[in-house]
Write an enzyme that holds these catalytic residues in place. Structure first.
Site, PDB file in Angstrom:
ATOM      1  N   CYS A  94       0.861  -1.176   0.000  1.00 36.58           N
ATOM      2  CA  CYS A  94       0.000   0.000   0.000  1.00 36.58           C
ATOM      3  C   CYS A  94       0.901   1.231   0.000  1.00 36.58           C
ATOM      4  CB  CYS A  94      -0.966  -0.029   1.181  1.00 36.58           C
ATOM      5  SG  CYS A  94      -2.424   0.974   0.814  1.00 36.58           S
ATOM      6  N   CYS A 129      -4.729  -0.946  -1.453  1.00 36.61           N
ATOM      7  CA  CYS A 129      -5.057   0.474  -1.436  1.00 36.61           C
ATOM      8  C   CYS A 129      -6.545   0.692  -1.705  1.00 36.61           C
ATOM      9  CB  CYS A 129      -4.288   1.205  -2.533  1.00 36.61           C
ATOM     10  SG  CYS A 129      -2.520   0.950  -2.469  1.00 36.61           S
ATOM     11  N   CYS A 167      -0.308   2.683  -6.228  1.00 35.27           N
ATOM     12  CA  CYS A 167       0.325   1.456  -5.746  1.00 35.27           C
ATOM     13  C   CYS A 167       1.311   0.955  -6.791  1.00 35.27           C
ATOM     14  CB  CYS A 167      -0.726   0.389  -5.453  1.00 35.27           C
ATOM     15  SG  CYS A 167      -1.647   0.714  -3.948  1.00 35.27           S
TER      16      CYS A 167
END
Length: 140
Positions: free
Chosen positions: A9, A83, A91
């Site tokens: 993330c 994410c 990402c």
């Protein structure tokens, strides 16, 4: 062979940390998980608290850079981005992977309100991630 999984993330401060902890805790050794971020930050204190409520201590975890892991030459069977929709484009793509997966979870750091409201939001995200991890283990 143990499947190596990387959860990615933006800050490696909440969602990817929870996913890593749950996969390592629940997979009975079938998977080895790590997590990293594009822009490593600081562990989210609300996430640390809600994970402790579920019996998992991540308070000593460090945030890591996905690029450092790449430079180390680490190879993963799965790379899972966790994410939310707004951050999904940011990402990173991790080269050399077998399987790339995207799971969208809201960012606990975006929670507004009182401390209890922020904890409640973090619990909701935690429970969603745990459910997804259990499904992932069952599918593999």
């Amino acid at each position: 062979m143990v499947n190596r999984v990387l959860f990615v993330c933006i800050h490696n401060s909440a969602r990817s940390q929870m996913a890593e902890a749950y996969l390592n805790s629940l997979s009975q050794g079938r998977f080895t998980a790590e997590s990293a971020g594009l822009e490593p930050g600081v562990l989210n204190p609300y996430v640390v608290k809600v994970m402790a409520e579920d019996g998992i201590d991540i308070s000593g975890n460090a945030t890591k850079s996905v690029f450092d892991l790449y430079k180390e030459g680490k190879i993963y069977s799965h790379v899972v981005t966790v994410c939310d929709q707004e951050a999904a484009e940011r990402c990173p793509v991790f080269p050399g992977i077998t399987n790339r997966i995207h799971w969208s979870f809201p960012d606990p750091s975006s929670a507004k309100g009182s401390e209890e409201e922020k904890l409640a939001f973090a619990r909701t995200v935690r429970d969603s991630i745990k459910k997804q991890i259990i499904e992932f283990i069952d599918e593999m």
